[in-house]
Design a protein around this motif. Sequence first.
Motif, PDB file in Angstrom:
ATOM      1  N   PHE A  66     -56.099  95.099  13.878  1.00 53.90           N
ATOM      2  CA  PHE A  66     -55.448  94.144  12.994  1.00 53.90           C
ATOM      3  C   PHE A  66     -54.739  94.913  11.881  1.00 53.90           C
ATOM      4  N   THR A  67     -53.418  94.774  11.824  1.00 53.51           N
ATOM      5  CA  THR A  67     -52.623  95.295  10.712  1.00 53.51           C
ATOM      6  C   THR A  67     -52.217  94.117   9.846  1.00 53.51           C
ATOM      7  N   TRP A  68     -52.584  94.116   8.575  1.00 55.74           N
ATOM      8  CA  TRP A  68     -52.271  92.977   7.699  1.00 55.74           C
ATOM      9  C   TRP A  68     -50.792  93.063   7.284  1.00 55.74           C
ATOM     10  N   SER A  69     -49.959  92.953   8.317  1.00 50.43           N
ATOM     11  CA  SER A  69     -48.517  93.129   8.171  1.00 50.43           C
ATOM     12  C   SER A  69     -47.883  92.043   7.312  1.00 50.43           C
ATOM     13  N   GLY A  70     -48.398  90.829   7.404  1.00 56.24           N
ATOM     14  CA  GLY A  70     -47.856  89.752   6.582  1.00 56.24           C
ATOM     15  C   GLY A  70     -48.009  90.028   5.105  1.00 56.24           C
ATOM     16  N   GLY A  76     -43.728  93.454  -0.208  1.00 58.82           N
ATOM     17  CA  GLY A  76     -42.486  94.210  -0.238  1.00 58.82           C
ATOM     18  C   GLY A  76     -41.302  93.426  -0.760  1.00 58.82           C
ATOM     19  N   GLN A  77     -41.362  92.082  -0.686  1.00 62.51           N
ATOM     20  CA  GLN A  77     -40.240  91.283  -1.179  1.00 62.51           C
ATOM     21  C   GLN A  77     -39.991  91.504  -2.668  1.00 62.51           C
ATOM     22  N   HIS A  78     -41.041  91.848  -3.414  1.00 62.64           N
ATOM     23  CA  HIS A  78     -40.897  92.040  -4.853  1.00 62.64           C
ATOM     24  C   HIS A  78     -40.155  93.322  -5.195  1.00 62.64           C
ATOM     25  N   LEU A  79     -39.987  94.206  -4.219  1.00 59.01           N
ATOM     26  CA  LEU A  79     -39.358  95.496  -4.461  1.00 59.01           C
ATOM     27  C   LEU A  79     -37.920  95.558  -3.976  1.00 59.01           C
ATOM     28  N   LEU A  80     -37.434  94.481  -3.386  1.00 59.28           N
ATOM     29  CA  LEU A  80     -36.082  94.490  -2.848  1.00 59.28           C
ATOM     30  C   LEU A  80     -35.052  94.302  -3.969  1.00 59.28           C
ATOM     31  N   PRO A  81     -33.885  94.903  -3.825  1.00 57.48           N
ATOM     32  CA  PRO A  81     -32.858  94.774  -4.867  1.00 57.48           C
ATOM     33  C   PRO A  81     -32.247  93.377  -4.882  1.00 57.48           C
ATOM     34  N   ASP A  82     -31.539  93.064  -5.968  1.00 54.66           N
ATOM     35  CA  ASP A  82     -30.926  91.749  -6.130  1.00 54.66           C
ATOM     36  C   ASP A  82     -29.634  91.598  -5.330  1.00 54.66           C
ATOM     37  N   GLU A  83     -28.826  92.638  -5.273  1.00 52.64           N
ATOM     38  CA  GLU A  83     -27.518  92.541  -4.632  1.00 52.64           C
ATOM     39  C   GLU A  83     -27.703  92.163  -3.168  1.00 52.64           C
ATOM     40  N   PRO A  84     -27.044  91.094  -2.683  1.00 49.55           N
ATOM     41  CA  PRO A  84     -27.355  90.537  -1.360  1.00 49.55           C
ATOM     42  C   PRO A  84     -27.258  91.521  -0.196  1.00 49.55           C
ATOM     43  N   ALA A  85     -26.195  92.302  -0.139  1.00 46.12           N
ATOM     44  CA  ALA A  85     -26.057  93.211   0.999  1.00 46.12           C
ATOM     45  C   ALA A  85     -27.139  94.280   0.973  1.00 46.12           C
ATOM     46  N   ALA A  86     -27.411  94.809  -0.204  1.00 44.46           N
ATOM     47  CA  ALA A  86     -28.458  95.823  -0.327  1.00 44.46           C
ATOM     48  C   ALA A  86     -29.824  95.221  -0.032  1.00 44.46           C
ATOM     49  N   ARG A  87     -30.018  93.979  -0.482  1.00 47.21           N
ATOM     50  CA  ARG A  87     -31.305  93.315  -0.224  1.00 47.21           C
ATOM     51  C   ARG A  87     -31.528  93.119   1.275  1.00 47.21           C
ATOM     52  N   ALA A  88     -30.486  92.671   1.984  1.00 48.09           N
ATOM     53  CA  ALA A  88     -30.614  92.461   3.426  1.00 48.09           C
ATOM     54  C   ALA A  88     -30.874  93.782   4.147  1.00 48.09           C
ATOM     55  N   ARG A  89     -30.171  94.818   3.735  1.00 49.27           N
ATOM     56  CA  ARG A  89     -30.349  96.122   4.379  1.00 49.27           C
ATOM     57  C   ARG A  89     -31.762  96.664   4.158  1.00 49.27           C
ATOM     58  N   GLU A  90     -32.242  96.587   2.939  1.00 44.78           N
ATOM     59  CA  GLU A  90     -33.563  97.134   2.638  1.00 44.78           C
ATOM     60  C   GLU A  90     -34.680  96.249   3.184  1.00 44.78           C
ATOM     61  N   ALA A  91     -34.432  94.939   3.303  1.00 44.41           N
ATOM     62  CA  ALA A  91     -35.417  94.064   3.945  1.00 44.41           C
ATOM     63  C   ALA A  91     -35.587  94.442   5.416  1.00 44.41           C
ATOM     64  N   GLU A  92     -34.480  94.744   6.076  1.00 43.75           N
ATOM     65  CA  GLU A  92     -34.555  95.156   7.465  1.00 43.75           C
ATOM     66  C   GLU A  92     -35.279  96.495   7.595  1.00 43.75           C
ATOM     67  N   GLU A  93     -35.040  97.399   6.660  1.00 43.83           N
ATOM     68  CA  GLU A  93     -35.748  98.680   6.671  1.00 43.83           C
ATOM     69  C   GLU A  93     -37.246  98.470   6.473  1.00 43.83           C
ATOM     70  N   LEU A  94     -37.597  97.555   5.564  1.00 42.01           N
ATOM     71  CA  LEU A  94     -39.006  97.250   5.330  1.00 42.01           C
ATOM     72  C   LEU A  94     -39.640  96.662   6.586  1.00 42.01           C
TER      73      LEU A  94
END
Length: 331
Positions: A66-70, A76-94
């Motif tokens: 069991f990995t508590w991935s959720g 990790g959402q609290h660490l994503l940047p505000d700018e939409p394109a950067a946020r989407a890119r870093e969310a995918e990386e996360l």
Amino acid sequence: MSDLEIIDCHNHILRTEDHSCDLYTNLLRFNAVAGLPDRPGFFGTPDEAERVMAATAIAHMNILMFTWSGIYWRQGQHLLPDEPAARAREAEELRARIVRRIQDNNTWALGQAAASPRLSCFVGVDPVLMDAGTLLAEVDSGIKRGALGVKHVPMNHGTEGDDPRMWPVYDYCAAAGIPILTQAAGFMTGHPRDYAKALADFPRLKLIFAHLGHDRSFGQGADAEVLELARAYPGVHTDVSLRLIEVADGHVSAPDMVAHLRTIGTDRVLFGSNWVISEYLWLRARPGVRPETSHDRLDKEIEVLKTLPLTDDERADLAGRNFRRLTGLGS
């Protein structure tokens, strides 16, 4: 009863002390503020599992990876940047990093099982962070590398058993005869009733509900849902993790427990302990009391297993034979 083979179908052996501390403080949220030690006194590592098996005469432990991935994703959402394109890119990386953590943990568990004949494992999945192709590839790869089943944790994903993203896994496992062990509960995500559609769509699906359903009122609610599903679908099984302690503590009588198990069918119930999480949960129930060993609660559960008013055949089925039959262990 020295010849009784006990197989623990449900336990959480952890990779390292740091992995254990992450479970303790991050998943369970145990800390000094809650009146508990900041670090557990034992860590559930493979070496410790070997010592526990020797001390309790458990023959075999099955790692539910069991990995508590959720939790990782939500944090990790609290660490994503505000700018939409950067946020989407870093969310995918996360997302990709967390999926890699699930895969790496599965690889580790498979390695432990390959290295010890006393260990086996079910590989973990996340239908939210893994797409259908990744899900199926991870399950297929795990089975080909020796996994005996799949572990599903709805409370971690925030989904119920009828989430369509699990359908590819149900389809694969039903066709291949691979069991899925799912966390179940009547007081959080993981309601047994929500698996009814999957069981109807995949009549050959082998589904193990953890904790007899895990209702706070024994035999009611989620426990009754498991019973109803077991009556309707022959592939439904359950395990007694977190529940035999209710007998040991006097909350459920031994005859009532046996009556419930027989109503489900003692050929469809597996022994499980939820070690090492179960021992951590007991720390919360006994604030200020330090356990003498890392298996105090497990000792009580095994004593209940050995003394329940079952027939010898029923006890042997529950203790280990059902797990062998369901998973093919040793065949």
